[in-house]
Write an enzyme that holds these catalytic residues in place. Structure first.
Site, PDB file in Angstrom:
ATOM      1  N   LYS A  70      41.990  42.575  48.599  1.00 52.42           N
ATOM      2  CA  LYS A  70      41.452  43.105  47.340  1.00 52.42           C
ATOM      3  C   LYS A  70      39.934  43.221  47.392  1.00 52.42           C
ATOM      4  O   LYS A  70      39.374  44.237  46.989  1.00 52.42           O
ATOM      5  CB  LYS A  70      41.898  42.198  46.182  1.00 52.42           C
ATOM      6  CG  LYS A  70      41.426  42.646  44.819  1.00 52.42           C
ATOM      7  CD  LYS A  70      42.421  42.306  43.734  1.00 52.42           C
ATOM      8  CE  LYS A  70      42.452  40.812  43.416  1.00 52.42           C
ATOM      9  NZ  LYS A  70      41.347  40.388  42.528  1.00 52.42           N
ATOM     10  N   ARG A  86      35.620  36.826  29.982  1.00 50.54           N
ATOM     11  CA  ARG A  86      34.910  36.264  31.141  1.00 50.54           C
ATOM     12  C   ARG A  86      33.402  36.526  31.058  1.00 50.54           C
ATOM     13  O   ARG A  86      32.980  37.619  30.661  1.00 50.54           O
ATOM     14  CB  ARG A  86      35.495  36.844  32.440  1.00 50.54           C
ATOM     15  CG  ARG A  86      36.959  36.460  32.603  1.00 50.54           C
ATOM     16  CD  ARG A  86      37.550  37.015  33.862  1.00 50.54           C
ATOM     17  NE  ARG A  86      36.963  36.407  35.051  1.00 50.54           N
ATOM     18  CZ  ARG A  86      37.263  36.784  36.282  1.00 50.54           C
ATOM     19  NH1 ARG A  86      38.125  37.775  36.481  1.00 50.54           N
ATOM     20  NH2 ARG A  86      36.707  36.185  37.315  1.00 50.54           N
ATOM     21  N   ASP A 117      40.136  31.227  45.350  1.00 50.07           N
ATOM     22  CA  ASP A 117      41.312  31.766  44.642  1.00 50.07           C
ATOM     23  C   ASP A 117      42.596  31.022  45.003  1.00 50.07           C
ATOM     24  O   ASP A 117      43.667  31.355  44.499  1.00 50.07           O
ATOM     25  CB  ASP A 117      41.473  33.255  44.964  1.00 50.07           C
ATOM     26  CG  ASP A 117      40.357  34.078  44.333  1.00 50.07           C
ATOM     27  OD1 ASP A 117      39.796  33.635  43.314  1.00 50.07           O
ATOM     28  OD2 ASP A 117      40.041  35.155  44.868  1.00 50.07           O
ATOM     29  N   ARG A 120      41.537  28.518  35.047  1.00 52.51           N
ATOM     30  CA  ARG A 120      42.592  28.156  36.014  1.00 52.51           C
ATOM     31  C   ARG A 120      42.833  26.671  36.102  1.00 52.51           C
ATOM     32  O   ARG A 120      43.946  26.252  36.411  1.00 52.51           O
ATOM     33  CB  ARG A 120      42.256  28.714  37.403  1.00 52.51           C
ATOM     34  CG  ARG A 120      42.687  30.123  37.543  1.00 52.51           C
ATOM     35  CD  ARG A 120      42.706  30.633  38.953  1.00 52.51           C
ATOM     36  NE  ARG A 120      43.058  32.048  38.882  1.00 52.51           N
ATOM     37  CZ  ARG A 120      42.632  32.986  39.699  1.00 52.51           C
ATOM     38  NH1 ARG A 120      41.817  32.677  40.683  1.00 52.51           N
ATOM     39  NH2 ARG A 120      43.022  34.234  39.543  1.00 52.51           N
TER      40      ARG A 120
HETATM   41  C1  S3P Z   1      35.570  37.911  44.820  1.00 49.56           C
HETATM   42  C2  S3P Z   1      34.863  36.754  44.647  1.00 49.56           C
HETATM   43  C3  S3P Z   1      35.420  35.570  43.965  1.00 49.56           C
HETATM   44  C4  S3P Z   1      36.926  35.623  43.841  1.00 49.56           C
HETATM   45  C5  S3P Z   1      37.419  36.971  43.431  1.00 49.56           C
HETATM   46  C6  S3P Z   1      36.975  38.033  44.415  1.00 49.56           C
HETATM   47  C7  S3P Z   1      34.900  39.048  45.473  1.00 49.56           C
HETATM   48  O1  S3P Z   1      34.848  35.491  42.688  1.00 49.56           O
HETATM   49  O2  S3P Z   1      37.372  34.667  42.907  1.00 49.56           O
HETATM   50  O3  S3P Z   1      38.823  37.002  43.350  1.00 49.56           O
HETATM   51  O4  S3P Z   1      35.586  40.006  45.872  1.00 49.56           O
HETATM   52  O5  S3P Z   1      33.672  39.006  45.605  1.00 49.56           O
HETATM   53  P1  S3P Z   1      33.424  34.774  42.487  1.00 49.56           P
HETATM   54  O6  S3P Z   1      32.463  35.491  43.299  1.00 49.56           O
HETATM   55  O7  S3P Z   1      33.084  34.885  41.037  1.00 49.56           O
HETATM   56  O8  S3P Z   1      33.658  33.358  42.914  1.00 49.56           O
END
Ligand code: S3P
Length: 446
Positions: A27, A128, A327, A358
Site C-alpha cells: 500500500k 485523525r 501496523d 488501535r
Molecule cells: C505509512 C506510514 C505509517 C503507517 C501507514 C502507512 C506510509 O503511518 O501506519 O499505514 O505509507 O508512510 P505513520 O507514518 O503515521 O506512522
C-alpha cells in the site's frame, strides 16, 4: 464510528491452512508511485499496484490536480504527470476515504504550489489529526483551515507561493509526516534538510531518487538520520514495480503460525528492513518462518516466505522497533494470545492515531474473547494461553487491520470470533477473504 452498510463475519476453527497465496501490492509503495507519477514529467508505468479503496481514493484526488491516471489492467497503471509545481486547483473537494497516507502525502505534494484544495474523508479519517502534517508544512508558507486544534478534516489547504527550502526536525515517529515534508521540498527553492530520530519507512526517499530527485540520506551521530532534497526538482516518469505488502502478508503468516498443522507459502514479499519488525519479533518468539530467494525487485528487497505452525513463546518488543512494525501490533497481539507466557509491547503511543485508536480496539477485542492483558501507559502486555476461548464480537471502528486481526484469532480459538464489519478490509486488502478460503480458512456470516 460505524459503517452504515456494515457486514459482520465470523471465523472458526477448521483444518490446517495449506497452499500458496499471492498477497497484493504494498500500500505504501502503491500510494507513492501514483503521487510521484502525478508530480513527474512524462509517463510512469506501474505494475503490481494495489487495487484497493485507499489507493483508488488517492488516484481520484490526483486526477483533481490535473494528472492523468489510467488503469490498464489489474495492477497495471499509466500515469501522465504535470511536472513539479504544475498541479492546478481541483474543481471539487478531495475525498480520501479511509486513507491517512494518501491524504497526508498529497498535502505535502501540493504544499509548495500556490493552489487551494479541501481534504475530506470517511468518519475514521475525519477523526485523525492532520495538524501533525500541516503544522510542519507552515514553515514552507502554507496556511490552512481545519477543524479544531488537531486540524481535523474537512481541511482547506492553501499552498505557498515562491516557497523556500527549510530545515526541520520531525519529532513524530511518522513516515507520513516525513514524506509530506520531502514532497513539499520538491518545489521549494534551495536545499531542504529534514531530520528524524526514528527510522521510519523509507519508500519515499528511494522512489524520489528513482524519479531523478536530488536527494541524500545520511545517518546522524546522535541517531536517526537527515535527508536533503534540492528544489525545485525535476522528476521524470519511470517504471515502478510494486512488491507484495508485508503488512497484508502479516495476517496470513500469523494465521499459519497459530492454526495447527499449517504450512503456507507467500512468494515475493517486500522485505525492506524498515518493514520487517514483525518477522523479527515472530522469529524471536520461535516462529518457523523461512525466507527463501532473497532478491531485489524495483529497488526493494523481496523474498519468498514459508510459514509453518509453531509453538510461540512470549517476548518483549522494544519501543525502538515500533516504526518497523507500526501496523502489525494488532496481529502480533493476536499471535501473542496463542504464545506461551507474556508478550510485552513497549511504546505504542502512535497506535492511538491510526484508522482507529488501535490500542483501545486491540484490548477491547482481547477482552471480548477471554484473553488477559494489561496496559501501562503506552505499553501493552498480552498473556498467552494454551486455549484462547474466543466467542466474542469485536467492534472494528472502520479499521481494516482490527477486522483481519480478530478474524485470524477465530481460526484457532475454541469458539468462533465475530467482527462487526469487514467492508473496510477492501481499503487495503480486497482479496483477503478469497485468499484465506483458498488456504482452507472458514469464515462465514454469523
Ligand atoms: C505509512 C506510514 C505509517 C503507517 C501507514 C502507512 C506510509 O503511518 O501506519 O499505514 O505509507 O508512510 P505513520 O507514518 O503515521 O506512522
Amino acid at each position: 464510528m460505524h459503517n452504515a452498510n456494515s457486514a459482520p463475519l465470523a471465523a472458526r476453527r477448521a483444518g490446517p491452512l495449506k497452499g500458496t497465496a499471492q498477497v497484493p501490492g504494498d500500500k505504501s509503495i502503491s500510494q507513492r508511485a501514483l503521487i510521484l507519477g502525478a508530480l513527474a514529467e512524462g509517463e510512469t508505468r506501474i505494475s503490481g499496484l494495489l487495487e484497493s479503496g485507499d489507493v483508488h481514493s488517492t488516484a481520484g484526488a490526483l486526477r483533481g490536480f490535473g494528472a492523468e491516471l489510467t488503469a490498464e489492467g489489474p495492477g497495471r497503471w499509466r500515469v501522465k504527470g504535470t511536472g513539479v509545481g504544475n498541479w492546478k486547483t481541483p474543481g471539487a473537494d478531495l475525498d480520501f476515504g479511509n486513507s491517512g497516507t494518501g491524504s497526508r502525502l498529497v498535502m505535502g505534494a501540493m504544499a509548495t504550489t500556490p493552489i487551494t484544495a479541501t481534504f475530506t474523508g470517511d468518519a475514521s479519517l475525519r477523526s485523525r489529526p492532520m495538524a501533525r502534517v500541516v503544522a510542519p508544512l507552515e514553515a514552507f508558507g502554507v496556511t490552512y483551515e481545519g477543524q479544531g486544534p488537531k486540524a481535523l478534516m474537512p481541511l482547506k489547504l492553501h499552498g505557498a507561493k515562491d516557497a523556500k527550502a527549510i530545515t526541520a526536525h520531525v519529532a513524530t515517529a511518522s513516515a507520513q509526516v516525513k514524506s509530506a515534508l520531502l514532497l513539499a521540498a520538491l518545489n521549494a527553492k534551495g536545499t531542504s534538510k529534514i531530520s528524524q530520530d526514528a527510522l521510519t519507512r523509507d519508500h519515499s526517499e528511494k522512489m524520489l531518487a528513482a524519479f531523478g530527485a536530488k536527494i541524500t540520506v545520511s545517518p546522524r551521530a546522535e541517531g536517526g538520520e537527515v535527508i536533503t532534497v534540492e528544489g525545485p526538482a525535476k522528476l521524470t516518469g519511470c517504471s515502478v514495480e510494486v512488491p507484495r505488502d508485508p503488512s497484508s502478508a502479516a495476517f496470513l503468516m500469523a494465521a499459519a503460525l497459530i492454526v495447527p498443522g499449517s504450512e503456507i507459502s507467500l512468494p515475493a514479499i517486500l522485505l525492506n528492513p524498515r518493514r520487517t519488525g514483525l518477522i523479527q519479533t515472530l522469529l524471536e518468539m520461535g516462529a518457523r518462518i523461512e525466507i527463501q530467494n532473497r532478491r531485489s525487485s524495483g529497488g526493494e528487497e523481496i523474498g519468498d516466505l514459508i510459514v509453518r505452525h509453531s509453538d510461540l513463546n512470549g517476548v518483549t518488543v522494544p519501543a525502538d522497533r515500533a516504526p518497523s512494525m507500526i501496523d502489525e501490533y494488532p496481529i502480533l497481539s493476536v499471535a501473542a494470545a496463542f504464545a506461551r507466557g507474556k508478550t510485552v509491547m513497549l511504546g505504542l503511543d502512535e497506535l492511538r492515531v491510526k484508522e482507529s485508536d488501535r490500542l483501545e480496539a486491540i484490548i477491547a477485542g482481547l477482552k471480548a474473547n477471554g484473553v488477559r492483558y494489561s496496559v501501562s501507559g503506552d505499553d501493552l502486555t498480552v498473556e498467552g494461553m494454551t486455549e484462547v476461548p474466543g466467542g466474542g464480537t469485536v467492534t472494528t471502528h472502520l479499521d481494516h487491520r482490527i477486522a483481519m486481526s480478530f478474524l485470524t484469532m477465530g481460526l484457532a480459538s475454541q469458539k468462533p470470533v465475530t467482527v462487526d464489519d469487514v467492508t473496510m478490509i477492501a481499503t487495503s486488502f480486497p482479496e483477503y477473504q478469497d485468499l484465506m478460503s483458498g488456504l482452507g480458512a472458514v469464515m462465514e456470516a454469523p
